[in-house]
Design an enzyme around this catalytic site. Sequence first.
Site, PDB file in Angstrom:
ATOM      1  N   ASP A 247     -11.512  25.822 -45.448  1.00 24.83           N
ATOM      2  CA  ASP A 247     -11.306  26.464 -44.055  1.00 24.83           C
ATOM      3  C   ASP A 247     -12.149  25.977 -43.061  1.00 24.83           C
ATOM      4  O   ASP A 247     -13.561  25.857 -43.370  1.00 24.83           O
ATOM      5  CB  ASP A 247     -11.202  27.874 -44.268  1.00 24.83           C
ATOM      6  CG  ASP A 247     -10.254  28.510 -43.199  1.00 24.83           C
ATOM      7  OD1 ASP A 247      -9.801  27.906 -42.282  1.00 24.83           O
ATOM      8  OD2 ASP A 247     -10.127  29.852 -42.850  1.00 24.83           O
TER       9      ASP A 247
ATOM     10  N   ASN B 179       1.591  25.926 -44.357  1.00 26.95           N
ATOM     11  CA  ASN B 179       0.984  25.080 -43.179  1.00 26.95           C
ATOM     12  C   ASN B 179       1.968  24.123 -42.523  1.00 26.95           C
ATOM     13  O   ASN B 179       1.514  23.652 -41.589  1.00 26.95           O
ATOM     14  CB  ASN B 179      -0.212  24.049 -43.956  1.00 26.95           C
ATOM     15  CG  ASN B 179      -1.469  24.916 -44.043  1.00 26.95           C
ATOM     16  OD1 ASN B 179      -2.126  24.519 -45.223  1.00 26.95           O
ATOM     17  ND2 ASN B 179      -1.692  25.834 -43.309  1.00 26.95           N
TER      18      ASN B 179
HETATM   19  C1  FPP Z   1      -7.924  24.590 -43.069  1.00 25.81           C
HETATM   20  O1  FPP Z   1      -8.783  24.582 -42.006  1.00 25.81           O
HETATM   21  C2  FPP Z   1      -7.792  23.350 -43.604  1.00 25.81           C
HETATM   22  C3  FPP Z   1      -6.692  22.767 -44.076  1.00 25.81           C
HETATM   23  C4  FPP Z   1      -5.352  23.347 -43.729  1.00 25.81           C
HETATM   24  C5  FPP Z   1      -6.550  21.261 -44.535  1.00 25.81           C
HETATM   25  C6  FPP Z   1      -7.497  20.951 -45.043  1.00 25.81           C
HETATM   26  C7  FPP Z   1      -7.746  19.621 -45.408  1.00 25.81           C
HETATM   27  C8  FPP Z   1      -8.553  18.669 -45.817  1.00 25.81           C
HETATM   28  C9  FPP Z   1     -10.066  19.098 -45.832  1.00 25.81           C
HETATM   29  C10 FPP Z   1      -8.586  17.208 -45.443  1.00 25.81           C
HETATM   30  C11 FPP Z   1      -7.055  16.689 -46.052  1.00 25.81           C
HETATM   31  C12 FPP Z   1      -7.380  16.653 -47.525  1.00 25.81           C
HETATM   32  C13 FPP Z   1      -7.102  15.787 -48.531  1.00 25.81           C
HETATM   33  C14 FPP Z   1      -6.978  16.005 -49.822  1.00 25.81           C
HETATM   34  C15 FPP Z   1      -7.225  14.334 -48.319  1.00 25.81           C
HETATM   35  P1  FPP Z   1      -8.031  24.946 -40.408  1.00 25.81           P
HETATM   36  O2  FPP Z   1      -7.479  23.652 -39.943  1.00 25.81           O
HETATM   37  O3  FPP Z   1      -7.165  26.113 -40.596  1.00 25.81           O
HETATM   38  O4  FPP Z   1      -9.276  25.222 -39.510  1.00 25.81           O
HETATM   39  P2  FPP Z   1      -9.463  26.554 -38.687  1.00 25.81           P
HETATM   40  O5  FPP Z   1      -9.207  28.012 -39.155  1.00 25.81           O
HETATM   41  O6  FPP Z   1     -10.841  26.252 -38.208  1.00 25.81           O
HETATM   42  O7  FPP Z   1      -8.450  26.213 -37.588  1.00 25.81           O
END
Ligand code: FPP
Length: 251
Positions: free
Chosen positions: A31, A79
């Site tokens: 996250d 998501n």
């Molecule tokens: C949550 O942070 C993260 C995600 C929903 C996606 C995680 C994906 C990756 C790290 C990269 C892609 C994966 C692979 C396996 C290539 P957020 O976007 O919700 O962050 P925030 O809470 O700060 O908005």
Amino acid sequence: MLNIFKKTNNSNDNFELDYNNIPKHIAIIMDGNGRWAKKKNLPRTFGHKAGVETIRKIIKECNKLGVKYLTLYAFSTENWKRPAEEVNSLMGLLVEYLKKEFDELNRNDVVINYIGDISKLPHNCQTELVKAKEKTINNNGVVMNLALNYGGRSEIINAFNSLLSNLSGEELKNISITEEMLEKHLYTAGMPDPDIIIRPSGEQRISNFLLWQCAYSEFWYSDILWPDFTEKDLQKAIYDYQNRERRFGGI
Ligand code: FPP
């Protein structure tokens, strides 16, 4: 080198891990990518790109430490609510990651696996995932479970449906379902439950992640945003885990 001594120093950055007590299964809610990008006045997708760099480092570290399973929450069943541009970018990153990193992951003996209903992912994601899984299934390093279109509730419902679909009408009338029976139908069948679940970024919730499997997992939170998460942070989480007493409901 095996180290049978632990707790040599309690200060934050100076500690020694007990290599005889490395968690078998680490699960991470990756996250904070969006906030990381926002802080830098960059589009959210840059945060996800930076998050992939962290994945690269953490897998290597897990392999080095002898962690057997690493489950990474990459895309939840919720998501899909994100703007199409962000969803498409995440799917693109996944394909790029699997193509670009495959050789190195394979060389490092990593088993590439996924959990979740990947049938809803774009076709090229499914193809790359299946190919990567097939080619690495006999590797002996860390098993990297990418949780994709994964939700704990839907996993449990799917497991029930799959279990019941194998039974005849008469069997259904007399069935008494046990934990062991259900577990065989979870995406994680045959894997140990996560010993520790790590969530960076300051949020302290489970967000529909491994709901069945987390019954006795230790939780570790940190304010660090996922793109800033380092090998040292992983070691800190493990060190903290090693200094907890797990009783599993006993005394
Ligand atoms: C949550 O942070 C993260 C995600 C929903 C996606 C995680 C994906 C990756 C790290 C990269 C892609 C994966 C692979 C396996 C290539 P957020 O976007 O919700 O962050 P925030 O809470 O700060 O908005």
